[in-house]
Design an enzyme around this catalytic site. Structure first.
Site, PDB file in Angstrom:
ATOM      1  N   HIS A  66       0.803  -1.230   0.000  1.00  0.00           N
ATOM      2  CA  HIS A  66       0.000   0.000   0.000  1.00  0.00           C
ATOM      3  C   HIS A  66       0.842   1.289   0.000  1.00  0.00           C
ATOM      4  O   HIS A  66       0.362   2.345   0.406  1.00  0.00           O
ATOM      5  CB  HIS A  66      -0.965   0.000   1.198  1.00  0.00           C
ATOM      6  CG  HIS A  66      -0.280   0.076   2.539  1.00  0.00           C
ATOM      7  ND1 HIS A  66      -0.768  -0.547   3.663  1.00  0.00           N
ATOM      8  CD2 HIS A  66       0.848   0.698   2.945  1.00  0.00           C
ATOM      9  CE1 HIS A  66       0.039  -0.309   4.687  1.00  0.00           C
ATOM     10  NE2 HIS A  66       1.020   0.459   4.276  1.00  0.00           N
ATOM     11  N   HIS A  78      -2.457   4.577   9.604  1.00  0.00           N
ATOM     12  CA  HIS A  78      -1.145   5.110   9.981  1.00  0.00           C
ATOM     13  C   HIS A  78      -1.334   6.399  10.780  1.00  0.00           C
ATOM     14  O   HIS A  78      -0.938   7.484  10.342  1.00  0.00           O
ATOM     15  CB  HIS A  78      -0.296   5.371   8.742  1.00  0.00           C
ATOM     16  CG  HIS A  78      -0.062   4.164   7.873  1.00  0.00           C
ATOM     17  ND1 HIS A  78      -1.051   3.624   7.072  1.00  0.00           N
ATOM     18  CD2 HIS A  78       1.032   3.396   7.675  1.00  0.00           C
ATOM     19  CE1 HIS A  78      -0.553   2.580   6.421  1.00  0.00           C
ATOM     20  NE2 HIS A  78       0.701   2.426   6.766  1.00  0.00           N
ATOM     21  N   HIS A 105       9.965  -3.774   4.503  1.00  0.00           N
ATOM     22  CA  HIS A 105      10.397  -2.370   4.524  1.00  0.00           C
ATOM     23  C   HIS A 105      10.658  -1.891   5.946  1.00  0.00           C
ATOM     24  O   HIS A 105      10.050  -2.374   6.897  1.00  0.00           O
ATOM     25  CB  HIS A 105       9.438  -1.435   3.793  1.00  0.00           C
ATOM     26  CG  HIS A 105       8.022  -1.313   4.318  1.00  0.00           C
ATOM     27  ND1 HIS A 105       7.183  -2.377   4.535  1.00  0.00           N
ATOM     28  CD2 HIS A 105       7.291  -0.207   4.630  1.00  0.00           C
ATOM     29  CE1 HIS A 105       5.995  -1.933   4.937  1.00  0.00           C
ATOM     30  NE2 HIS A 105       6.034  -0.623   5.022  1.00  0.00           N
ATOM     31  N   GLU A 145       3.666  -5.321   8.962  1.00  0.00           N
ATOM     32  CA  GLU A 145       2.384  -5.202   8.246  1.00  0.00           C
ATOM     33  C   GLU A 145       1.956  -6.520   7.597  1.00  0.00           C
ATOM     34  O   GLU A 145       0.771  -6.747   7.332  1.00  0.00           O
ATOM     35  CB  GLU A 145       2.476  -4.117   7.155  1.00  0.00           C
ATOM     36  CG  GLU A 145       2.539  -2.700   7.704  1.00  0.00           C
ATOM     37  CD  GLU A 145       2.662  -1.623   6.626  1.00  0.00           C
ATOM     38  OE1 GLU A 145       2.553  -0.444   6.975  1.00  0.00           O
ATOM     39  OE2 GLU A 145       2.878  -1.945   5.429  1.00  0.00           O
TER      40      GLU A 145
HETATM   41  C1  DHB Z   1       6.152   3.629   2.778  1.00  0.00           C
HETATM   42  C2  DHB Z   1       5.575   2.369   2.948  1.00  0.00           C
HETATM   43  C3  DHB Z   1       4.497   2.197   3.811  1.00  0.00           C
HETATM   44  O1  DHB Z   1       3.898   0.997   4.057  1.00  0.00           O
HETATM   45  C4  DHB Z   1       3.962   3.285   4.465  1.00  0.00           C
HETATM   46  O2  DHB Z   1       2.863   3.101   5.233  1.00  0.00           O
HETATM   47  C5  DHB Z   1       4.534   4.553   4.320  1.00  0.00           C
HETATM   48  C6  DHB Z   1       5.617   4.712   3.470  1.00  0.00           C
HETATM   49  C7  DHB Z   1       7.298   3.848   1.847  1.00  0.00           C
HETATM   50  O3  DHB Z   1       7.900   2.888   1.340  1.00  0.00           O
HETATM   51  O4  DHB Z   1       7.624   5.018   1.578  1.00  0.00           O
HETATM   52 FE    FE Z   2       2.322   1.186   5.716  1.00  0.00          FE
END
Ligand code: DHB
Ligand code: FE
Length: 289
Positions: free
Chosen positions: A12, A59, A197, A244
């Site tokens: 997302h 978020h 991530h 996540e």
């Molecule tokens: C990014 C990824 C995410 O899941 C998020 O909630 C906010 C930023 C990113 O890769 O920039």
């Molecule tokens: Fe996220």
């Protein structure tokens, strides 16, 4: 009765929404990512659900440190697009299915899963980016998403977060709830977020391709084993925001094979690195016909 006919999984990343909103999808950086969703948009048109039960995380837009629900079920009929600091994205608000949501609340809570019920919930990029990826931008003369939604917000932002095992169990309870709803409607369940991530600290930018590939393999073939993965492994191998991924286990838990039925069919599998700081993963699993 209502039927779950498919589960969809997708990242997302907010920059994906910005790329669509700013007309950048054909730029060299973005083109390969959006190419991976072309099949999915056609598949969705051919398999259009009445309702999408959309598992995602907020978020700190609908919620804050004031209230931290572990599992929040949207039980109302209208979800406005959140302003995340740059104004709301130029996408439609989402229309809820309050009746089915009330039935799910009754069924799942009476099975001893303590949900929070939410009747006012702006939806942030965790919700709108999966919709944009799967549906594209709705036309100006019919500016709405093509199905109703039931948002299911999971706390994966503020510790303590729920385990993969709990998420997998709740997915099974959601299946029983949906399949006991007395109306002949077609429901998809989407698991969103991830893949690997980390947005902060010395490991910011972490991507773990091997781990992502293996997660998708196991999600398809042996989700009950995958659900045993301890929380620390997500954080160590997939990065702090890789947690996540537990949300994918909710959608997977709602598929028929977990309840003793036939295995789902893998209709589409896609993986792309990077989008912003994140590895993008995407799967479509259809129930055997
Ligand atoms: C990014 C990824 C995410 O899941 C998020 O909630 C906010 C930023 C990113 O890769 O920039
Ligand atoms: Fe996220």
């Amino acid at each position: 009765m209502a039927r779950i006919t498919a589960s969809v999984y997708t990242s997302h990343v907010p920059a994906i929404g910005a790329a669509m909103d700013l007309g950048k999808t054909q730029e060299p950086y973005w083109q390969p990512l959006f190419a991976g969703y072309e099949y999915s948009r056609q598949w969705l048109r051919d398999n259009m659900p009445d309702v999408v039960f959309l598992v995602y995380n907020d978020h700190a837009n609908a919620f804050s440190l004031d209230f931290i629900p572990t599992f929040a079920l949207g039980t109302t009929s209208h979800y406005p697009v959140a302003d995340e600091g740059w104004g709301p994205r130029p996408v439609p608000d989402a229309e809820g299915h309050a009746e089915l949501a009330a039935h799910i609340a009754q069924s799942v809570i009476q099975e001893d899963f303590d949900l929070t019920l939410v009747n006012r919930m702006p939806i942030d990029h965790g919700f709108t980016v999966p919709l944009s990826l799967m549906c594209g931008q709705p036309p100006a003369d019919d500016f709405r998403w093509p199905f109703k939604v039931i948002p299911f917000a999971v706390n994966v932002v503020q510790y303590p977060v729920p385990s993969g095992r709990r998420c997998f169990q709740i997915g099974q309870a959601i299946r029983r709830a949906i399949e006991s709803y007395d109306e002949d409607i077609n429901v998809h369940i989407w698991g969103t977020g991830g893949m690997t991530h980390q947005l902060q600290g010395p490991r910011a930018g972490l991507i773990n391709r091997e781990w992502d590939k293996r997660f998708m393999d196991r999600l398809i073939a042996d989700p009950s084993d995958l659900a045993q993965m301890p929380h620390i492994e997500y954080v160590r191998e997939a990065g702090s925001e890789g947690i996540e991924m537990v949300m994918w286990l909710i959608a997977r838990g709602a598929m028929a094979d977990v309840a003793g039925g036939p295995a789902p069919v893998v209709k589409h599998r896609f993986y792309h690195v990077p989008a912003s700081n994140t590895a993008v993963g995407h799967l479509i699993l259809e129930e055997a016909k």
